[in-house]
Scaffold this motif. Structure first.
Motif, PDB file in Angstrom:
ATOM      1  N   PRO A   1      38.153  43.008  34.544  1.00  0.00           N
ATOM      2  CA  PRO A   1      38.028  41.607  34.943  1.00  0.00           C
ATOM      3  C   PRO A   1      37.549  41.409  36.371  1.00  0.00           C
ATOM      4  N   GLY A   2      37.147  42.457  37.069  1.00  0.00           N
ATOM      5  CA  GLY A   2      36.516  42.303  38.360  1.00  0.00           C
ATOM      6  C   GLY A   2      37.414  42.538  39.549  1.00  0.00           C
ATOM      7  N   ALA A   3      36.872  42.199  40.701  1.00  0.00           N
ATOM      8  CA  ALA A   3      37.568  42.417  41.953  1.00  0.00           C
ATOM      9  C   ALA A   3      36.998  41.488  43.012  1.00  0.00           C
ATOM     10  N   VAL A   4      37.696  41.414  44.130  1.00  0.00           N
ATOM     11  CA  VAL A   4      37.244  40.652  45.291  1.00  0.00           C
ATOM     12  C   VAL A   4      37.136  41.629  46.447  1.00  0.00           C
TER      13      VAL A   4
ATOM     14  N   THR B   1      41.601  44.359  43.044  1.00  0.00           N
ATOM     15  CA  THR B   1      41.213  43.958  41.693  1.00  0.00           C
ATOM     16  C   THR B   1      41.699  42.535  41.436  1.00  0.00           C
ATOM     17  N   THR B   2      41.036  41.896  40.508  1.00  0.00           N
ATOM     18  CA  THR B   2      41.424  40.536  40.132  1.00  0.00           C
ATOM     19  C   THR B   2      42.881  40.507  39.678  1.00  0.00           C
ATOM     20  N   GLU B   3      43.271  41.500  38.886  1.00  0.00           N
ATOM     21  CA  GLU B   3      44.656  41.555  38.397  1.00  0.00           C
ATOM     22  C   GLU B   3      45.649  41.660  39.553  1.00  0.00           C
TER      23      GLU B   3
ATOM     24  N   ILE C   1      45.734  38.123  41.444  1.00  0.00           N
ATOM     25  CA  ILE C   1      46.386  37.044  40.693  1.00  0.00           C
ATOM     26  C   ILE C   1      47.863  37.335  40.493  1.00  0.00           C
TER      27      ILE C   1
END
Length: 174
Positions: A57-60, A81-83, A86
């Motif tokens: 699910p991606g990353a920043v 990571t997005t996880e 969040i």
């Protein structure tokens, strides 16, 4: 300029350019313009690299290289990571963000990055208020980690905070 030059490249042309880019990247050659992209989309090279490394699910990622007028140089990169982002406790960043939520504190940080580092010199700035107000804002920024006291009456933005500060300011402009 002919009408043909305004047409989008065909799928076959785009695929050929993509294959060329992959071959050049694998050989370590010079980068080429993204396939089917405008000059504006070419500015997304960092995003393309992040997507290659971090599938859904991606990353920043925040990254930067900064040369300050004072001669200092900083390079910094951090990603999550997005996880992770969040799922994290967002309240942990509240104090650091709150410290930036005042125009005088932002002005103080900018002045320090530009080289005005002593309370005496900062106190001469007409927009920074009285000495009592100045010390109040300096204490808030030190407590939140945006400033560090480097001696009696002298302050600096910690090196590990320079790029994150500028990244936050850029994010706030959007």
């Amino acid at each position: 300029m002919s009408d043909e030059s305004l047409e989008e490249p065909s799928l076959a042309e785009r695929l050929a350019r993509l294959e060329e880019r992959v071959a050049r990247l694998e050989e370590g050659g010079a980068p080429v313009e993204p396939v089917g992209a405008s000059a504006e989309a070419g500015a997304l090279w960092a995003l393309a690299g992040l997507k290659d490394r971090m599938p859904a699910p991606g990353a920043v990622l925040f990254t930067g290289t900064v040369d300050l007028p004072t001669g200092e140089h900083y390079e910094w990169q951090e990603g999550r990571t997005t996880e992770d982002l969040i799922g994290a406790d967002w309240t942990q960043g509240a104090a650091a963000l709150a410290a930036l939520a005042h125009p005088v504190r932002l002005l103080l940080l900018r002045e320090v990055l530009l080289g005005t580092r002593t309370t005496a010199a900062l106190g001469e700035h007409e927009q920074l208020g009285t000495s009592g107000q100045l010390y109040h804002h300096l204490r808030q920024l030190v407590a939140a980690g945006w400033l560090r006291a480097e001696g009696r009456g002298e302050y600096a933005v910690p090196g590990e905070r320079v790029v994150p500060l500028l990244a936050l300011l850029q994010a706030a402009r959007r």
